[in-house]
Design a protein around this motif. Structure first.
Motif, PDB file in Angstrom:
ATOM      1  N   UNK A 156       0.839  -1.203   0.000  1.00 44.51           N
ATOM      2  CA  UNK A 156       0.000   0.000   0.000  1.00 44.51           C
ATOM      3  C   UNK A 156       0.878   1.258   0.000  1.00 44.51           C
ATOM      4  N   UNK A 157       1.931   1.219   0.806  1.00 42.93           N
ATOM      5  CA  UNK A 157       2.814   2.390   0.903  1.00 42.93           C
ATOM      6  C   UNK A 157       3.508   2.675  -0.435  1.00 42.93           C
ATOM      7  N   UNK A 158       3.693   1.639  -1.249  1.00 43.64           N
ATOM      8  CA  UNK A 158       4.349   1.824  -2.547  1.00 43.64           C
ATOM      9  C   UNK A 158       3.538   2.744  -3.462  1.00 43.64           C
ATOM     10  N   UNK A 159       2.228   2.786  -3.278  1.00 47.40           N
ATOM     11  CA  UNK A 159       1.427   3.746  -4.049  1.00 47.40           C
ATOM     12  C   UNK A 159       1.220   5.038  -3.247  1.00 47.40           C
ATOM     13  N   UNK A 160       0.956   4.874  -1.946  1.00 42.34           N
ATOM     14  CA  UNK A 160       0.536   6.022  -1.134  1.00 42.34           C
ATOM     15  C   UNK A 160       1.647   7.069  -1.000  1.00 42.34           C
ATOM     16  N   UNK A 161       2.869   6.600  -0.817  1.00 39.44           N
ATOM     17  CA  UNK A 161       3.976   7.537  -0.622  1.00 39.44           C
ATOM     18  C   UNK A 161       4.154   8.451  -1.833  1.00 39.44           C
ATOM     19  N   UNK A 162       4.018   7.865  -3.018  1.00 42.76           N
ATOM     20  CA  UNK A 162       4.211   8.668  -4.233  1.00 42.76           C
ATOM     21  C   UNK A 162       3.112   9.710  -4.383  1.00 42.76           C
ATOM     22  N   UNK A 163       1.872   9.291  -4.103  1.00 43.65           N
ATOM     23  CA  UNK A 163       0.762  10.236  -4.235  1.00 43.65           C
ATOM     24  C   UNK A 163       0.849  11.323  -3.165  1.00 43.65           C
ATOM     25  N   UNK A 164       1.300  10.948  -1.965  1.00 42.81           N
ATOM     26  CA  UNK A 164       1.471  11.942  -0.895  1.00 42.81           C
ATOM     27  C   UNK A 164       2.555  12.938  -1.271  1.00 42.81           C
ATOM     28  N   UNK A 165       3.667  12.421  -1.771  1.00 42.41           N
ATOM     29  CA  UNK A 165       4.775  13.316  -2.151  1.00 42.41           C
ATOM     30  C   UNK A 165       4.349  14.284  -3.242  1.00 42.41           C
ATOM     31  N   UNK A 166       3.450  13.842  -4.119  1.00 41.50           N
ATOM     32  CA  UNK A 166       2.972  14.726  -5.189  1.00 41.50           C
ATOM     33  C   UNK A 166       1.952  15.736  -4.664  1.00 41.50           C
ATOM     34  N   UNK A 167       1.631  15.633  -3.363  1.00 42.24           N
ATOM     35  CA  UNK A 167       0.735  16.625  -2.759  1.00 42.24           C
ATOM     36  C   UNK A 167      -0.738  16.263  -2.819  1.00 42.24           C
ATOM     37  N   UNK A 168      -1.053  15.033  -3.231  1.00 44.33           N
ATOM     38  CA  UNK A 168      -2.460  14.642  -3.358  1.00 44.33           C
ATOM     39  C   UNK A 168      -2.896  13.627  -2.292  1.00 44.33           C
ATOM     40  N   UNK A 169      -2.071  13.442  -1.260  1.00 46.24           N
ATOM     41  CA  UNK A 169      -2.325  12.395  -0.260  1.00 46.24           C
ATOM     42  C   UNK A 169      -3.741  12.394   0.292  1.00 46.24           C
ATOM     43  N   UNK A 170      -4.254  13.581   0.610  1.00 52.22           N
ATOM     44  CA  UNK A 170      -5.595  13.599   1.226  1.00 52.22           C
ATOM     45  C   UNK A 170      -6.709  13.307   0.233  1.00 52.22           C
ATOM     46  N   UNK A 171      -6.378  13.253  -1.050  1.00 53.77           N
ATOM     47  CA  UNK A 171      -7.400  12.934  -2.051  1.00 53.77           C
ATOM     48  C   UNK A 171      -7.344  11.474  -2.506  1.00 53.77           C
ATOM     49  N   UNK A 172      -6.475  10.715  -1.848  1.00 51.26           N
ATOM     50  CA  UNK A 172      -6.366   9.267  -2.150  1.00 51.26           C
ATOM     51  C   UNK A 172      -7.143   8.568  -1.038  1.00 51.26           C
ATOM     52  N   UNK A 173      -8.469   8.435  -1.245  1.00 55.46           N
ATOM     53  CA  UNK A 173      -9.373   8.137  -0.134  1.00 55.46           C
ATOM     54  C   UNK A 173      -9.661   6.648   0.063  1.00 55.46           C
ATOM     55  N   UNK A 174      -8.957   5.785  -0.643  1.00 53.12           N
ATOM     56  CA  UNK A 174      -9.201   4.357  -0.433  1.00 53.12           C
ATOM     57  C   UNK A 174      -7.876   3.613  -0.402  1.00 53.12           C
ATOM     58  N   UNK A 175      -7.955   2.292  -0.229  1.00 51.09           N
ATOM     59  CA  UNK A 175      -6.713   1.526  -0.139  1.00 51.09           C
ATOM     60  C   UNK A 175      -6.216   1.155  -1.536  1.00 51.09           C
TER      61      UNK A 175
END
Lengths: 339, 339
Positions: free
Chosen positions: A261-280
């Protein structure tokens, strides 16, 4: 180990057949498939490794079998049974019913070679349906609303009724795509719109699942090579794609699901969209469209060879747009192979 | 009276909205609609007479509301709750949860005038779909298999995606029709075959339900004026039609449901097909395709004005053929009116 099952896919997994009114009872080395008379002929033809009993009262018949076999303890899945049905099953007898949540899903988490072949074929047919769909949408999709487009997606995914669907397809335009479980609206597809399609079909009862988000220019393809006029959408799209690819390249057997999960989440968070990635990141796929393993930030499940699951990161900006890219992968020789 | 509901149609009946992840709690004169954030906007727009709460943990939020309102006793339907979910709801609090089976169905057994209007329209649209279907089948149905015919039925019943279906339509040829819940096979429609179609659509969430069995000669109609080459089929068809008509003419408010059941069963038994009439006469229809009243040989339910149910006697000779004729009726001024 004695157990009783109720869910159709759980039954099918045990004995190669199911009906919408049936129970499966395993007592030691014996097994019983209990259903009503409507399914007698089919059940007798198709059930493997279990004795078929037809009856008007499934629970009563199962109780008789349990009594005859002098069972003392039986496992059951508390998610499969309603309070009412379980009350009827468990009342007036001295059997201990031991709850075992997700009993069948746990058994089914590692796919056999035969299952992998079927799932791979399901995914291939699913992918092929997207090819046909892109032709159809390019040909006559522009100007149609989401209801109409969804109907076309259903028709093509099912090959006009030949296959069952894994779920009702999602066809969402622009801001509709911002709802992860969008229902169709009357908004119509215009050239250059953002278009999200999430759809799958069943092959030999096994599900496929796939999502593509595209910039619906004339001649568009449901591939991942997309360019959007809006810089914000473009940035979000690139983040989702990078996250998706990263997880596929780096997922390993032996990892915890939350690491995947972190393999996708970290990249999206770093791009500044972390709070808009609302599912697993994803979910297992097999007879059920959602099964184990769940690829979430809280899951300690160890990923193993033979598991099949989706990688489907997404970014959803309410009222603006949504992006999701999804593929199914199987763990083979320690790595993720896209199906 | 406090109660908690979980089923989507039960929720819709209470407040005019539902989502696939929601609970409805009635505490005295207050009511709460609890769902997750995906449905916030829609719920706030559409829920009538209840406060909308959005949350990540529905059961926990409901427990908080129950505690704040100092509830002591709450009714629930043991059919709506899985053992696992009810365990979570009822553990660690001092509320008495009182089981009340079919709580919502019992509330919904008598339809309001507004509901009768909608059901009547649903039935009308369903009937009209059979008209379009007979044209289509006559035009291009011969030579098609049951999968293809079922797909066409789905397309037409849903008006190409505009309506939801009450259930997956049954399109069964000859011996396929002998299975009351037939799944499609590869057998193809030939001229003169027996063809059974059981299908319905949803209008404003209310279901229609209709079955016709026909001799599929060129130019056939889905009406009840049918003639079969086989004398055995002809005899069975006549018995089913007579049974169907008898119940519609003689059903009265004030009768027990089992008396209505006998109005079809006695005729079929007298014709010598009693043991091949393997189901009950009918079921209530509303938001659910199967609801109260159940018209069975064991039901003591008193039929009343405002009830809507099916009359659908059938004869099924395994390996040979099956016949069923079904209409929806509403009880109006003491008598059954076909919708």
């Amino acid at each position: 180990m004695n157990y009783i099952l109720k869910d159709e896919n759980a039954l099918y997994y045990e004995c190669g057949y199911s009906s919408d009114n049936a129970l499966y009872l395993k007592c030691g080395s014996e097994a019983y498939f209990v259903t009503d008379a409507r399914y007698r002929v089919e059940a007798q033809e198709k059930v493997r490794g279990a004795k078929v009993i037809t009856t008007t009262d499934l629970i009563k018949s199962v109780q008789k079998v349990m009594k005859r076999n002098k069972l003392r303890k039986v496992l059951f899945d508390p998610k499969e049974w309603s309070v009412a049905a379980f009350e009827k099953l468990s009342v007036k007898n001295c059997i201990v019913f031991k709850p075992m949540q997700d009993f069948s899903h746990k058994k089914r988490i590692i796919k056999s070679d035969a299952e992998l072949k079927i799932l791979s074929k399901a995914a291939k047919f699913g992918k092929n349906a997207f090819k046909i769909l892109e032709k159809e949408f390019n040909h006559s999709g522009f100007g149609e609303d989401e209801y109409g487009l969804t109907y076309v997606a259903k028709s093509i995914l099912s090959d006009f009724g030949k296959y069952d669907l894994s779920f009702d397809p999602i066809v969402a335009i622009n801001k509709s795509a911002a709802k992860p479980h969008a229902l169709p609206t009357k908004s119509r597809l215009r050239k250059g719109d953002l278009l999200l399609v999430d759809a799958g079909l069943k092959y030999k009862r096994y599900c496929s699942d796939r999502t593509r988000t595209v910039s619906a220019k004339k001649g568009f393809h449901f591939d991942t090579n997309q360019h959007f006029k809006s810089k914000k959408i473009e940035r979000a799209y690139d983040a989702v794609l990078k996250a998706h690819d990263n997880a596929i390249v780096k997922a390993r057997s032996g990892m915890k699901a939350k690491k995947v999960d972190a393999l996708t989440r970290d990249i999206i968070s770093k791009a500044g969209f972390g709070r808009y990635y609302v599912h697993s990141t994803g979910h297992g796929v097999g007879l059920d469209i959602h099964e184990m393993p769940y690829i979430s930030s809280r899951s300690d499940t160890i990923i193993e060879d033979g598991m099949v699951y989706t990688i489907e990161p997404g970014i959803y900006l309410p009222g603006e747009f949504g992006i999701r890219i999804e593929d199914m992968v199987a763990m083979v020789n320690g790595k993720a192979v896209v199906l």
